[in-house]
Design an enzyme around this catalytic site. Sequence first.
Site: not given
Ligand code: DQA
Length: 154
Positions: A22, A114, A81, A94, A120, A87, A14-15, A84, A105, A27, A107-109
Amino acid sequence: MAKKKLRILVVNGPNLGHLGVRQPEIYGTQGMDAVPGMVCDLLGKNAAEVSLEFFQSNSEGGIIDRLTKAWEDKVDALVVNAGAYTHTSLALADCLAWIKLPCVEVHLSNLAARTDDPLRQRSFVGRHSIGVIAGFGILGYGLAVQALWKRLRG
Ligand code: DQA
């Protein structure tokens, strides 16, 4: 005979459909369209041996359905990725637990930094992944593909 390509599915949660727009201060300013070129740079001539598929969904069920299809289609590996859902989603954990596809896995950040948001710090994806790449922005996807290449074909 030509070697079978390594099929890798890149899944964004999501997002993550608006990367570059964004919160660019967190990010980054690049979108997913930068990833294929990055993979070519990182893998050189081996890039021709990799076939990338991309999927993004804002819904938990949509992601799980796509991962299940990847298993049915005998995709070789995953880059995930989950945004959210990383978490929060036991359902996603599952799914990864039973499909057992090699997964990195991403993550951009840098989630470890954080600390303002302790939620997170927990990942339901990491426990079913070979490894985690976080904090390098969009480059993380390219590094994840490179890591999978090394692990599976290197
Ligand atoms: C994220 C980190 C997550 O905590 C956040 O909810 C995202 C982006 C990242 O790529 O840093 O949507 O997965």
